[in-house]
Design an enzyme around this catalytic site. Structure first.
Site, PDB file in Angstrom:
ATOM      1  N   GLU A 182      87.014  94.856 -95.777  1.00  0.00           N
ATOM      2  CA  GLU A 182      88.304  95.677 -94.609  1.00  0.00           C
ATOM      3  C   GLU A 182      88.050  96.663 -93.776  1.00  0.00           C
ATOM      4  O   GLU A 182      86.849  97.137 -94.220  1.00  0.00           O
ATOM      5  CB  GLU A 182      88.788  96.626 -96.594  1.00  0.00           C
ATOM      6  CG  GLU A 182      90.132  97.302 -95.366  1.00  0.00           C
ATOM      7  CD  GLU A 182      90.617  98.608 -96.338  1.00  0.00           C
ATOM      8  OE1 GLU A 182      91.368  99.662 -95.865  1.00  0.00           O
ATOM      9  OE2 GLU A 182      89.823  99.131 -97.491  1.00  0.00           O
ATOM     10  N   ASP A 191      87.158 100.831-102.135  1.00  0.00           N
ATOM     11  CA  ASP A 191      87.998 101.770-102.216  1.00  0.00           C
ATOM     12  C   ASP A 191      89.128 101.714-102.950  1.00  0.00           C
ATOM     13  O   ASP A 191      89.072 100.379-103.580  1.00  0.00           O
ATOM     14  CB  ASP A 191      88.439 103.012-100.694  1.00  0.00           C
ATOM     15  CG  ASP A 191      89.271 101.742 -99.478  1.00  0.00           C
ATOM     16  OD1 ASP A 191      89.621 100.761-100.589  1.00  0.00           O
ATOM     17  OD2 ASP A 191      89.445 102.188 -98.762  1.00  0.00           O
ATOM     18  N   GLU A 216      50.394  91.729 -91.382  1.00  0.00           N
ATOM     19  CA  GLU A 216      49.985  92.747 -91.216  1.00  0.00           C
ATOM     20  C   GLU A 216      49.550  92.950 -90.523  1.00  0.00           C
ATOM     21  O   GLU A 216      48.937  94.153 -89.573  1.00  0.00           O
ATOM     22  CB  GLU A 216      49.575  93.869 -92.854  1.00  0.00           C
ATOM     23  CG  GLU A 216      49.686  93.692 -93.590  1.00  0.00           C
ATOM     24  CD  GLU A 216      50.046  92.198 -94.250  1.00  0.00           C
ATOM     25  OE1 GLU A 216      49.114  91.068 -93.956  1.00  0.00           O
ATOM     26  OE2 GLU A 216      50.360  92.691 -95.707  1.00  0.00           O
ATOM     27  N   TYR A 234      46.802  86.777 -93.904  1.00  0.00           N
ATOM     28  CA  TYR A 234      47.185  85.562 -94.512  1.00  0.00           C
ATOM     29  C   TYR A 234      48.698  85.486 -95.516  1.00  0.00           C
ATOM     30  O   TYR A 234      48.559  86.932 -95.584  1.00  0.00           O
ATOM     31  CB  TYR A 234      46.028  85.484 -95.857  1.00  0.00           C
ATOM     32  CG  TYR A 234      45.089  86.360 -96.279  1.00  0.00           C
ATOM     33  CD1 TYR A 234      46.035  86.101 -97.921  1.00  0.00           C
ATOM     34  CD2 TYR A 234      44.199  87.499 -96.433  1.00  0.00           C
ATOM     35  CE1 TYR A 234      45.847  87.388 -98.923  1.00  0.00           C
ATOM     36  CE2 TYR A 234      43.867  88.024 -97.525  1.00  0.00           C
ATOM     37  CZ  TYR A 234      44.987  87.955 -98.155  1.00  0.00           C
ATOM     38  OH  TYR A 234      44.426  89.842 -99.567  1.00  0.00           O
ATOM     39  N   ASP A 292      34.207 110.948 -90.483  1.00  0.00           N
ATOM     40  CA  ASP A 292      35.523 110.669 -91.425  1.00  0.00           C
ATOM     41  C   ASP A 292      35.799 108.530 -91.256  1.00  0.00           C
ATOM     42  O   ASP A 292      35.645 108.428 -90.148  1.00  0.00           O
ATOM     43  CB  ASP A 292      36.244 111.531 -91.837  1.00  0.00           C
ATOM     44  CG  ASP A 292      36.724 112.015 -90.651  1.00  0.00           C
ATOM     45  OD1 ASP A 292      37.045 110.789 -89.361  1.00  0.00           O
ATOM     46  OD2 ASP A 292      38.386 112.605 -90.518  1.00  0.00           O
ATOM     47  N   HIS A 341     -74.010  75.885 -58.710  1.00  0.00           N
ATOM     48  CA  HIS A 341     -75.437  75.117 -59.503  1.00  0.00           C
ATOM     49  C   HIS A 341     -76.243  76.375 -60.040  1.00  0.00           C
ATOM     50  O   HIS A 341     -77.133  76.224 -61.309  1.00  0.00           O
ATOM     51  CB  HIS A 341     -76.044  74.562 -58.257  1.00  0.00           C
ATOM     52  CG  HIS A 341     -77.547  75.329 -57.411  1.00  0.00           C
ATOM     53  ND1 HIS A 341     -77.112  75.146 -56.672  1.00  0.00           N
ATOM     54  CD2 HIS A 341     -78.649  76.122 -57.724  1.00  0.00           C
ATOM     55  CE1 HIS A 341     -77.672  76.311 -55.344  1.00  0.00           C
ATOM     56  NE2 HIS A 341     -78.550  77.061 -55.977  1.00  0.00           N
ATOM     57  N   ASP A 391     -70.867  72.822 -54.776  1.00  0.00           N
ATOM     58  CA  ASP A 391     -71.664  73.687 -55.005  1.00  0.00           C
ATOM     59  C   ASP A 391     -71.069  75.754 -54.794  1.00  0.00           C
ATOM     60  O   ASP A 391     -71.764  76.753 -54.010  1.00  0.00           O
ATOM     61  CB  ASP A 391     -73.102  73.871 -54.480  1.00  0.00           C
ATOM     62  CG  ASP A 391     -73.777  74.752 -54.849  1.00  0.00           C
ATOM     63  OD1 ASP A 391     -73.508  75.579 -56.810  1.00  0.00           O
ATOM     64  OD2 ASP A 391     -75.158  75.329 -54.573  1.00  0.00           O
ATOM     65  N   SER A 405     -80.027  82.061 -53.327  1.00  0.00           N
ATOM     66  CA  SER A 405     -78.496  80.519 -54.248  1.00  0.00           C
ATOM     67  C   SER A 405     -77.548  81.994 -54.509  1.00  0.00           C
ATOM     68  O   SER A 405     -77.622  82.815 -54.689  1.00  0.00           O
ATOM     69  CB  SER A 405     -79.296  80.407 -55.129  1.00  0.00           C
ATOM     70  OG  SER A 405     -79.540  78.917 -54.298  1.00  0.00           O
TER      71      SER A 405
HETATM   72  C1  4AZ Z   1     -82.894  78.011 -53.848  1.00  0.00           C
HETATM   73  O1  4AZ Z   1     -83.787  76.918 -54.388  1.00  0.00           O
HETATM   74  C2  4AZ Z   1     -83.192  77.157 -52.396  1.00  0.00           C
HETATM   75  N1  4AZ Z   1     -84.254  76.959 -47.928  1.00  0.00           N
HETATM   76  C3  4AZ Z   1     -82.287  78.200 -51.387  1.00  0.00           C
HETATM   77  C4  4AZ Z   1     -82.095  77.982 -50.033  1.00  0.00           C
HETATM   78  C5  4AZ Z   1     -82.837  76.924 -49.512  1.00  0.00           C
HETATM   79  C6  4AZ Z   1     -83.952  76.293 -50.208  1.00  0.00           C
HETATM   80  C7  4AZ Z   1     -84.244  76.985 -51.626  1.00  0.00           C
HETATM   81  C8  4AZ Z   1     -82.699  77.171 -48.129  1.00  0.00           C
HETATM   82  O2  4AZ Z   1     -81.802  78.580 -53.981  1.00  0.00           O
END
Ligand code: 4AZ
Length: 701
Positions: free
Chosen positions: A66, A119, A140, A158, A280, A488, A550, A647
């Site tokens: 109505e 009514d 949601e 879901y 918070d 020598h 020598d 010598s």
């Molecule tokens: C030695 O008998 C010598 N005159 C060195 C030198 C000479 C000779 C003899 C040279 O020692």
């Protein structure tokens, strides 16, 4: 009560019996007597319930009630969660009445109440209504977009529900909605740094409790400086009820802090600070940021030591600061007797330095090494031996000279050594001057045989080789410890004690003496220096039969003492330079005079060099060979000659260019002594020069 989901209407006994409880996923309701026309004074309610996570969709297939102004007579009301959703009545929608038409009604939750009222009278017959309802899923995630977010970060819908998840590094709070961070133990041990709320300046995480600790060594004090952008959820009346910062520094507590006013600078006066940050589960505030700095306890300013410097130079020093102290060049620290390059001190937490500043002492090179046969001259008065001072080494005058002409200045360096530009720390060497007798001969004597006495000391290089006090050979001093003699002389038959010794055997060095500084033949003199040879080396090419090469070297056990009476002779300057025919040479010795008696003193003769070919011819006729390593001297008429006992002795010539005497030859052999048309034969020293220099290392000085 037993109900069946999906299908079943679950009719409940209810007070008034006009309320119908409907539980299920779908269903159908209709007005009483439908479609025959509803009765007057109807009052019916259907309470529809679907599972949570669903809502109810109500759809009217037929509606005929109505009509009345504002539906005051008959109506259908739809409510959900106590909210009136719709009121329908009439047959068509007007300004004051509403029919559902094609529209459907949606509940806000999972319940819906549909009430039908009529009514007391109906002017005509109205068929009522028929409606269907069904449960539909609530999204949601989508629905609450405008309102507060369902989920803090991500929402996943879901059928029948939803769940939340969080961004990386956040974790879902136990409320399953908000995302918090794990920030309970952040420890800072650096002296400075920056700390912010998570994600600053983006809104910080909810439902979080973060703890930050700044832990420094005792001796530092930490200062926090908050950035202006400070924003923590606030409350007008209650102090920081939601989100806040709470700072603890030693016994001092600061906070809670919240709102939008930065706390600015906070001097904590502590080496350890804890900051608690609480948030918070709501709010979108931006958080906070602070920089922390720390200063150590101050130490007194360091002053560099006298003659030193410090690094780094600062106006202020504080705990942990280190200072390097160095002395200027030429200065050093003295610590426990040791010299120390650099020194380091550190500011302690007590505000004092780890040690006092040492003093820089000037480097002292000490007394310089003494130079053998030389002396030292200091450049500075007081014979200072400190850094920078200079000295000169010189050789003892007259007798000695420096081996090479170099700058002999030495400087006391920062390393504590006396250093020369060329030699470094090596010392120069002093070598005796050769061929320059201090005592000049009165005049050159014409002959040995017949003899002219040599002025004492005018032939200071001559060495007497003496056995049992009797001279048997001569020699010449070269350098400070080498005697050149005839090979020598060192071989049999000169060793009278061992007449059977072969030519290759050497005489025993202990069996004879080498005497320098001697003039008298048989009488000892104060000027003499006697030795036993330490070592004998004959020329490798010496031939005992032919007397080739020598020549021999004797090493003395120690250096001779250079005096007016003992000085070396020079070696020939150059192996190619020859003694020319006719050039005068001096030969000296204690040898026999004309094969007769030995002289009382050293004798000498001055004779000319003889042409090599001429000499060779003389001796070839006698069946003897004069080879290239030999040189002859003497007079055709004879008279002045070396003889037995001479010598090995010196045949010297004057180097006029250098004004000094050098050894031209050593007395070697001859046919008789002083006879006419016979010459003395000498070993030519320059032919053995390389060997001599190699063995003795002697240089002309
Ligand atoms: C030695 O008998 C010598 N005159 C060195 C030198 C000479 C000779 C003899 C040279 O020692």
């Amino acid at each position: 009560m037993r109900c069946f989901w999906l299908v079943v209407l679950c009719l409940l006994d209810h007070v008034g019996a006009n309320v119908t409880e409907l539980v299920g996923m779908f269903g159908h309701i209709e007005s009483p007597n439908y479609p025959e026309g509803y009765p007057s004074d109807s009052d019916m309610t259907w309470n529809i319930t679907v599972p949570t996570g669903f809502r109810i969709k109500l759809y009217f297939m037929h509606f005929d009630l109505e009509p009345s102004y504002l539906c005051e007579y008959d109506y259908v009301k739809v409510a959900s969660d106590d909210d009136l959703l719709e009121t329908f009545c009439g047959r068509e929608s007007t300004d004051t009445e509403q029919i559902p038409g094609q529209e459907f009604v949606l509940s806000s939750g999972n319940t819906m109440a549909v009430t039908f009222k009529s009514d007391f009278s109906n002017e005509e017959r109205f068929t009522g209504f028929e409606a269907h309802y069904s449960a539909i899923d609530i999204d949601e995630c989508a629905e609450k977009e405008d309102e507060e977010m369902v989920c803090d970060h991500f929402c996943h819908n879901y059928i029948g529900g939803f769940y939340c998840s969080c961004r990386f590094s956040y974790i879902l709070h136990s409320d399953n909605r908000t995302c918090k961070v794990e920030c309970s133990d952040n420890v800072f041990t650096e002296k400075s740094g920056v700390v912010t709320s998570p994600d600053y300046p983006n809104p910080y995480p909810k439902s979080s409790d973060c703890l930050y600790r700044i832990e420094l060594e005792e001796g530092f004090t930490i200062t926090l400086e908050f950035a202006d952008m400070f924003d923590l959820e606030d409350h007008p009346d209650v102090p920081c009820p939601y989100d806040y910062l709470q700072i603890k520094a030693g016994i001092k507590e600061i906070g809670p802090l919240c709102g939008d006013r930065s706390p600015g600078k906070i001097e904590t006066n502590s080496s350890s600070v804890q900051i608690l940050f609480h948030s918070d589960d709501s709010g979108e505030n931006h958080g906070w940021k602070f920089a922390f700095t720390s200063v150590g306890n101050p130490c007194p300013v360091v002053k560099p030591p006298v003659n030193g410097r410090i690094e780094p130079v600062q106006e202020k020093y504080s705990f942990k600061d280190q200072v390097q102290i160095r002395c200027n060049t030429g200065y050093k620290f003295v610590k426990g007797g040791d010299e120390v390059e650099a020194y380091q001190i550190e500011c302690l937490k007590s505000g004092t330095w780890s040690s006092s500043i040492p003093t820089c002492k000037v480097i002292d090179c000490g007394i310089p090494a003494l130079l053998e046969d030389g002396f030292i001259t200091f450049h500075t008065k007081g014979n200072l031996t400190l850094f920078g001072t200079q000295i000169d080494y010189s050789c003892r005058a007259i007798f000695y000279r420096m081996a090479s002409e170099l700058n002999s200045t030495y400087t006391c360096m920062e390393n504590g050594f006396w250093v020369n530009d060329e030699l470094g720390t090596d010392l120069p060497t002093c070598q005796p001057v050769c061929g320059r007798p201090r005592i000049r001969r009165s005049s050159i004597q014409p002959k040995i045989a017949q003899g002219k006495v040599v002025s004492k000391g005018s032939s200071p290089w001559i060495a007497m080789m003496s056995k049992n006090g009797i001279p048997f050979c001569g020699g010449s001093l070269v350098g400070e410890k080498w005697i050149i003699t005839a090979a020598h002389c060192l071989h049999p038959p000169y060793d009278a004690d061992n007449p059977n010794l072969s030519n290759t055997d050497l005489i025993n060095t202990t069996s004879f003496k080498v005497i320098l500084g001697r003039q008298k033949t048989l009488i000892k003199e104060v000027t003499e220096q006697p030795f036993h040879a330490k070592n004998i080396i004959t020329h490798p090419s010496y031939n005992g039969s032919t007397f080739e090469f020598d020549i021999a070297l004797m090493e003395l056990p120690s250096k001779v003492k250079i005096t007016d009476h003992v000085m070396p002779i020079c070696l020939p300057e150059d192996p190619t330079s020859t003694l020319h025919t006719g050039e005068m040479v001096i030969v000296s010795g204690w040898g026999k005079q004309f094969l007769h008696s030995i002289p009382e003193t050293l004798m000498e003769i001055e004779i000319p060099i003889v042409d090599h070919e001429k000499c060779k011819n003389v001796y070839t006729q006698l069946g003897r060979q004069v080879t290239d390593d030999m040189i002859c001297a003497g007079l055709k008429q004879g008279g002045s000659d070396a003889c037995q006992g001479d010598s090995g002795g010196p045949m010297v010539a004057l180097d006029r260019e250098r004004d000094r005497w050098f050894l031209g030859g050593t007395v070697s052999w001859g046919d008789g002594c002083g006879e006419d048309n016979r010459y003395g034969v000498y070993s030519d020293v320059k032919k053995s020069l390389a060997w001599i220099k190699n063995v003795t290392n002697v240089k002309n000085i």
